[in-house]
Design an enzyme around this catalytic site. Sequence first.
Site, short mmCIF file in Angstrom:
data_model
loop_
_atom_site.label_atom_id
_atom_site.label_comp_id
_atom_site.label_asym_id
_atom_site.label_seq_id
_atom_site.Cartn_x
_atom_site.Cartn_y
_atom_site.Cartn_z
N ASP A 1 -7.04 -1.77 21.90
CA ASP A 1 -7.25 -0.45 21.30
C ASP A 1 -7.00 0.67 22.30
O ASP A 1 -7.24 0.52 23.49
CB ASP A 1 -8.70 -0.32 20.79
CG ASP A 1 -8.78 -0.39 19.29
OD1 ASP A 1 -7.73 -0.52 18.64
OD2 ASP A 1 -9.92 -0.32 18.76
N TYR B 1 4.66 6.12 11.14
CA TYR B 1 3.41 6.49 10.48
C TYR B 1 2.27 6.50 11.49
O TYR B 1 2.17 5.62 12.34
CB TYR B 1 3.01 5.48 9.41
CG TYR B 1 4.07 5.11 8.41
CD1 TYR B 1 5.02 6.02 7.98
CD2 TYR B 1 4.09 3.83 7.87
CE1 TYR B 1 5.97 5.65 7.04
CE2 TYR B 1 5.03 3.45 6.93
CZ TYR B 1 5.98 4.37 6.53
OH TYR B 1 6.92 3.99 5.59
N ARG C 1 -8.21 9.03 15.89
CA ARG C 1 -6.92 8.73 15.26
C ARG C 1 -6.47 9.88 14.36
O ARG C 1 -7.29 10.66 13.88
CB ARG C 1 -7.04 7.48 14.37
CG ARG C 1 -7.32 6.19 15.11
CD ARG C 1 -6.13 5.76 15.94
NE ARG C 1 -6.38 4.48 16.58
CZ ARG C 1 -6.99 4.33 17.76
NH1 ARG C 1 -7.43 5.38 18.42
NH2 ARG C 1 -7.16 3.11 18.27
N ASN D 1 1.39 -10.32 0.53
CA ASN D 1 0.17 -9.58 0.86
C ASN D 1 -0.07 -8.49 -0.18
O ASN D 1 -0.59 -7.43 0.14
CB ASN D 1 0.30 -8.99 2.27
CG ASN D 1 -1.04 -8.52 2.81
OD1 ASN D 1 -2.09 -8.99 2.39
ND2 ASN D 1 -1.01 -7.55 3.71
N TYR E 1 3.21 -7.05 16.99
CA TYR E 1 3.54 -6.26 15.79
C TYR E 1 4.36 -5.03 16.16
O TYR E 1 5.44 -4.77 15.60
CB TYR E 1 2.24 -5.85 15.08
CG TYR E 1 2.40 -4.68 14.16
CD1 TYR E 1 3.14 -4.77 13.00
CD2 TYR E 1 1.80 -3.43 14.47
CE1 TYR E 1 3.31 -3.68 12.17
CE2 TYR E 1 1.97 -2.35 13.66
CZ TYR E 1 2.73 -2.46 12.51
OH TYR E 1 2.90 -1.37 11.70
N TYR F 1 0.82 -1.22 0.00
CA TYR F 1 0.00 0.00 0.00
C TYR F 1 0.86 1.27 0.00
O TYR F 1 0.77 2.09 -0.92
CB TYR F 1 -0.91 -0.06 1.22
CG TYR F 1 -1.79 1.12 1.46
CD1 TYR F 1 -2.47 1.75 0.42
CD2 TYR F 1 -1.96 1.62 2.75
CE1 TYR F 1 -3.30 2.83 0.66
CE2 TYR F 1 -2.79 2.69 3.01
CZ TYR F 1 -3.46 3.30 1.96
OH TYR F 1 -4.27 4.37 2.20
C1 UD1 Z 1 -4.24 -0.36 13.71
C2 UD1 Z 1 -3.30 -1.15 14.57
C3 UD1 Z 1 -1.95 -0.47 14.53
C4 UD1 Z 1 -1.44 -0.38 13.10
C5 UD1 Z 1 -2.46 0.34 12.25
C6 UD1 Z 1 -2.03 0.23 10.79
C7 UD1 Z 1 -4.68 -2.26 16.26
C8 UD1 Z 1 -5.04 -2.32 17.69
N1 UD1 Z 1 -3.84 -1.27 15.90
O1 UD1 Z 1 -4.32 0.94 14.25
O2 UD1 Z 1 -1.04 -1.20 15.30
O3 UD1 Z 1 -0.23 0.33 13.06
O4 UD1 Z 1 -3.74 -0.29 12.38
O5 UD1 Z 1 -2.78 1.07 9.99
O6 UD1 Z 1 -5.08 -3.08 15.44
N2 UD1 Z 1 -12.56 0.77 14.17
C9 UD1 Z 1 -13.88 0.46 14.32
N3 UD1 Z 1 -14.39 -0.56 13.57
C10 UD1 Z 1 -13.65 -1.26 12.66
C11 UD1 Z 1 -12.29 -0.92 12.50
C12 UD1 Z 1 -11.76 0.10 13.27
O7 UD1 Z 1 -14.59 1.06 15.13
O8 UD1 Z 1 -14.18 -2.17 12.01
C13 UD1 Z 1 -12.00 1.89 14.96
C14 UD1 Z 1 -10.90 1.47 15.92
O9 UD1 Z 1 -11.43 1.06 17.15
C15 UD1 Z 1 -10.09 2.78 16.01
C16 UD1 Z 1 -10.26 3.40 14.62
O10 UD1 Z 1 -11.41 2.80 14.06
O11 UD1 Z 1 -10.65 3.65 16.96
C17 UD1 Z 1 -9.08 3.14 13.70
O12 UD1 Z 1 -8.82 1.75 13.66
P1 UD1 Z 1 -7.77 1.11 12.65
O13 UD1 Z 1 -8.00 1.63 11.30
O14 UD1 Z 1 -7.79 -0.38 12.86
O15 UD1 Z 1 -6.38 1.72 13.14
P2 UD1 Z 1 -5.66 1.65 14.59
O16 UD1 Z 1 -6.44 0.85 15.55
O17 UD1 Z 1 -5.31 3.02 14.98
#
Ligand code: UD1
Length: 339
Positions: free
Chosen positions: A293, A176, A230, A35, A148, A11
Amino acid sequence: MAILVTGGAGYIGSHTCVSLLKAGHDVVVIDNFGNSYPEVLHRVEKIAGCTLINAPGDIRDREFVETVLKRYRCTSVIHFAGLKAVGESASRPLFYYDCNVVGTLRLLQAMRTAGVKKFIFSSTATVYGTPQYLPYDEKHPLAPESVYGQTKLAVEKMLEALRTADPEWSIAILRYFNPVGAHESGLIGEDPKGIPNNLMPILAQVASGRREKLTIWGNDYETRDGTGVRDYIHVADLADGHMAALKVLETAGCRTFNLGCGTGYSVMEVIRAFEHVSNRAIPYEIGARRPGDIGEFYANPVQAKEQLGWQATKDLRQMCEDMWHFQVKNPDGYNNSEL
Ligand code: UD1
């Protein structure tokens, strides 16, 4: 004279390849396509209007990497290849250490033998762990909670030790925040194999009807609307961050930079922005918090601005627009090879 990009079909790697080619660099990609898809590289060439060298293989194969570095007279390496699924890293720790830590070790050994000592490393804000203060600056204590994140921190430490032992090395560690969006052409974007874990790819799939609904993981965080906050950053801005980092490699040293916007958005705010851009309703339900999270985090990006002359320029609307454009053009991801 070329730049070796590991994970160049991934990506962030693919968007950075576009920027490198457009800036006139010769680019060599090593990717094992674990991947990602070879098709991505064709699309990179199409966008850039020139070709790159595809050297398919694995970074853990030290002799292979050494041969590639020498054959194409590479002068620096941008290292994206690695695994990033937090959940999977807990169930397959040895696999993660092998790919992310041993893979980087073999790559660095090959570089040392080939006499290449300029290196940009893809790290992550996840290395900070639970915020002791916000925004995170580069001096924030490091305490990643996932396997990770621990593999990324292990590599950061390896790089610092390497530079201390041999001052000729020039290293940039880029942490990042949350990369999202896609190339404005809609030709390349994020298409993880299997079920996506991250918010934006899931949102795009829900908006397009490929998935039924989004589950919001928790709305009881101490944030403005209770959902997770985020620092989303457009992948094209991230690619530019690598271009800026290349310039500082001209002077030896080991430096670390946050690459983020410095602004946090909640899950609800992202959903609303995506609904607006796609003109579709996003069905969602509230679920339990996702284990591991963090409620809220965002970057202090000042160091990158001051030392790299770089800052993010694209806003949340642009991120969602490009994400949606990629989804519409590639409803089945890269499996649709008509483009
Ligand atoms: C996640 C990883 C992080 C990694 C990053 C890569 C976890 C705990 N963290 O970060 O280590 O570097 O991806 O891009 O996996 N959310 C929902 N529903 C969903 C998906 C996400 O509510 O189906 C929320 C999450 O709770 C969070 C936000 O969306 O608050 C962003 O989530 P995500 O895109 O997975 O990123 P990170 O959790 O910040």
